[in-house]
Write an enzyme that holds these catalytic residues in place. Structure first.
Site, PDB file in Angstrom:
ATOM      1  N   GLY A 143      -7.524  -4.990   6.456  1.00  0.00           N
ATOM      2  CA  GLY A 143      -6.981  -4.033   7.411  1.00  0.00           C
ATOM      3  C   GLY A 143      -7.771  -3.921   8.705  1.00  0.00           C
ATOM      4  O   GLY A 143      -7.560  -3.001   9.490  1.00  0.00           O
ATOM      5  N   HIS A 169      -8.169  -3.238  -6.748  1.00  0.00           N
ATOM      6  CA  HIS A 169      -8.106  -3.379  -5.279  1.00  0.00           C
ATOM      7  C   HIS A 169      -9.248  -2.561  -4.661  1.00  0.00           C
ATOM      8  O   HIS A 169      -9.567  -1.475  -5.141  1.00  0.00           O
ATOM      9  CB  HIS A 169      -6.749  -2.899  -4.765  1.00  0.00           C
ATOM     10  CG  HIS A 169      -6.522  -3.267  -3.334  1.00  0.00           C
ATOM     11  ND1 HIS A 169      -7.108  -2.582  -2.291  1.00  0.00           N
ATOM     12  CD2 HIS A 169      -5.808  -4.274  -2.766  1.00  0.00           C
ATOM     13  CE1 HIS A 169      -6.753  -3.143  -1.144  1.00  0.00           C
ATOM     14  NE2 HIS A 169      -5.966  -4.173  -1.407  1.00  0.00           N
ATOM     15  N   GLU A 205      -9.426  -0.738  -2.192  1.00  0.00           N
ATOM     16  CA  GLU A 205      -9.098   0.632  -1.766  1.00  0.00           C
ATOM     17  C   GLU A 205      -9.097   1.584  -2.957  1.00  0.00           C
ATOM     18  O   GLU A 205      -9.381   2.771  -2.804  1.00  0.00           O
ATOM     19  CB  GLU A 205      -7.749   0.626  -1.019  1.00  0.00           C
ATOM     20  CG  GLU A 205      -7.917  -0.010   0.359  1.00  0.00           C
ATOM     21  CD  GLU A 205      -6.654  -0.562   0.979  1.00  0.00           C
ATOM     22  OE1 GLU A 205      -5.547  -0.340   0.436  1.00  0.00           O
ATOM     23  OE2 GLU A 205      -6.764  -1.260   2.015  1.00  0.00           O
ATOM     24  N   LYS A 239       0.857  -1.196   0.000  1.00  0.00           N
ATOM     25  CA  LYS A 239       0.000   0.000   0.000  1.00  0.00           C
ATOM     26  C   LYS A 239       0.894   1.247   0.000  1.00  0.00           C
ATOM     27  O   LYS A 239       1.936   1.247  -0.638  1.00  0.00           O
ATOM     28  CB  LYS A 239      -0.970  -0.023   1.176  1.00  0.00           C
ATOM     29  CG  LYS A 239      -1.675  -1.376   1.308  1.00  0.00           C
ATOM     30  CD  LYS A 239      -2.812  -1.346   2.266  1.00  0.00           C
ATOM     31  CE  LYS A 239      -3.301  -2.770   2.483  1.00  0.00           C
ATOM     32  NZ  LYS A 239      -4.686  -2.831   2.905  1.00  0.00           N
ATOM     33  N   GLU A 273     -10.966 -10.769  -1.762  1.00  0.00           N
ATOM     34  CA  GLU A 273     -10.665  -9.955  -0.590  1.00  0.00           C
ATOM     35  C   GLU A 273     -11.963  -9.354  -0.047  1.00  0.00           C
ATOM     36  O   GLU A 273     -12.389  -8.288  -0.514  1.00  0.00           O
ATOM     37  CB  GLU A 273      -9.703  -8.829  -0.964  1.00  0.00           C
ATOM     38  CG  GLU A 273      -8.367  -9.310  -1.482  1.00  0.00           C
ATOM     39  CD  GLU A 273      -7.287  -8.286  -1.224  1.00  0.00           C
ATOM     40  OE1 GLU A 273      -6.368  -8.614  -0.462  1.00  0.00           O
ATOM     41  OE2 GLU A 273      -7.370  -7.178  -1.749  1.00  0.00           O
ATOM     42  N   SER A 329      -6.535  -9.374   6.272  1.00  0.00           N
ATOM     43  CA  SER A 329      -5.988  -9.600   7.612  1.00  0.00           C
ATOM     44  C   SER A 329      -5.331 -10.971   7.763  1.00  0.00           C
ATOM     45  O   SER A 329      -5.459 -11.627   8.806  1.00  0.00           O
ATOM     46  CB  SER A 329      -7.076  -9.388   8.683  1.00  0.00           C
ATOM     47  OG  SER A 329      -7.544  -8.058   8.644  1.00  0.00           O
TER      48      SER A 329
HETATM   49  C1  PEP Z   1      -4.680  -5.944   1.063  1.00  0.00           C
HETATM   50  O1  PEP Z   1      -4.091  -4.880   1.081  1.00  0.00           O
HETATM   51  O2  PEP Z   1      -4.994  -6.433  -0.020  1.00  0.00           O
HETATM   52  C2  PEP Z   1      -4.976  -6.604   2.330  1.00  0.00           C
HETATM   53  C3  PEP Z   1      -5.581  -7.751   2.316  1.00  0.00           C
HETATM   54  O3  PEP Z   1      -4.616  -5.938   3.479  1.00  0.00           O
HETATM   55  P1  PEP Z   1      -4.537  -6.569   4.969  1.00  0.00           P
HETATM   56  O4  PEP Z   1      -3.750  -7.840   4.856  1.00  0.00           O
HETATM   57  O5  PEP Z   1      -3.845  -5.520   5.769  1.00  0.00           O
HETATM   58  O6  PEP Z   1      -5.934  -6.819   5.402  1.00  0.00           O
END
Ligand code: PEP
Length: 249
Positions: free
Chosen positions: A173, A99, A101, A11, A167, A211
């Site tokens: 996160g 992604h 985000e 990130k 995801e 996570s």
């Molecule tokens: C990600 O950035 O794709 C992600 C899964 O982050 P985290 O592992 O921090 O949840």
């Protein structure tokens, strides 16, 4: 037989000196090879030269580098954006597409994600396509509907090569990981859907992200349709990331 794939998504973290230390640490610890797992690192754009340089020649093909995003166009007046050709020129062989985000912070639509997938492939980059439902969508019982919509859109051009990252947005996160059973249910659904969409579903890597830590990786990777991980926060410490690689391989 799908080879495990483990990716680090840094990130918007780390500075050049920290990135160099991270790469040297991982290289040293993986000197005997990464086991069965393939490894990809997704740094932010300014770190690509230092990461590509530090990882060059690391057991060829073992530690690849990717961009966290790309513009769908090949070049032009798009201030602040980065093209697939520029990523490839900076040593990338992968690109994250869609992604959550990016979808959240930049309003990326399913259609835009699909164009990014096409742009990546035009320049020899393998797209890692990210999809996942929000907490509200899961609670409303719409998880599979959302995943199907996102996947169908991303694969509209029938891409020749890609990896998929499931995801769940509520797990990214937050420290709240999907249970192995919940993740497996989504992965199995996605693999069936890949087959329905004419893809060679048994050959496509479907990673779990959300996570992931050294403590929960083993239970997740034991599931038949979980082929590796996209790791955010836990990847910033190379020892944690190494443990996740070892557990996966
Ligand atoms: C990600 O950035 O794709 C992600 C899964 O982050 P985290 O592992 O921090 O949840």
């Amino acid at each position: 037989m799908r080879r495990p794939l483990v990716a680090a998504n840094w990130k918007m973290n780390l500075l050049q000196a920290e990135a160099a230390v991270w790469c040297r640490s991982l290289r040293r610890d993986l000197a005997g090879g990464s086991g069965a797992a393939r490894v990809v690192v997704f740094p932010s754009f300014p770190l690509l030269p230092v990461v590509s340089r530090e990882l060059a020649g690391s057991h060829p093909g073992d530690i690849a580098v990717g961009g966290q995003d790309l513009h769908p166009n090949d070049k032009g007046a798009h201030t602040g954006d980065v093209s697939a050709a520029q990523l490839a020129d900076a040593g990338c062989t992968w690109a994250l597409c869609g992604h959550s985000e990016r979808r959240r912070d930049h309003g990326e639509s399913d259609e835009l994600v699909e164009k990014k997938v096409e742009a990546a492939l035009r320049h020899g980059l393998t797209p890692m396509i990210c999809i996942g439902e929000t907490r509200d969508e899961r609670h409303a019982g719409r998880t599979f509907e959302v995943l199907e919509r996102q996947l169908r859109a991303a694969l509209a051009s029938r891409p020749s090569a890609f990896a998929l990252a499931y995801e769940p947005v509520w797990a990214i996160g937050t420290g709240e990981t999907a249970t192995p059973e919940t993740a497996q249910e989504a992965h199995a659904f996605l693999r069936r859907l890949l087959g329905d969409l004419g893809q060679t579903a048994e050959e496509i890597s479907i990673l779990y992200g959300g996570s992931v830590t050294p403590d929960n990786a083993a239970g997740l990777i034991a599931q038949p349709d979980i082929d590796g991980f996209l790791v955010g926060g836990a990847s910033l410490d190379p020892r944690n990331f190494l443990t996740i690689i070892r557990v996966s391989g």
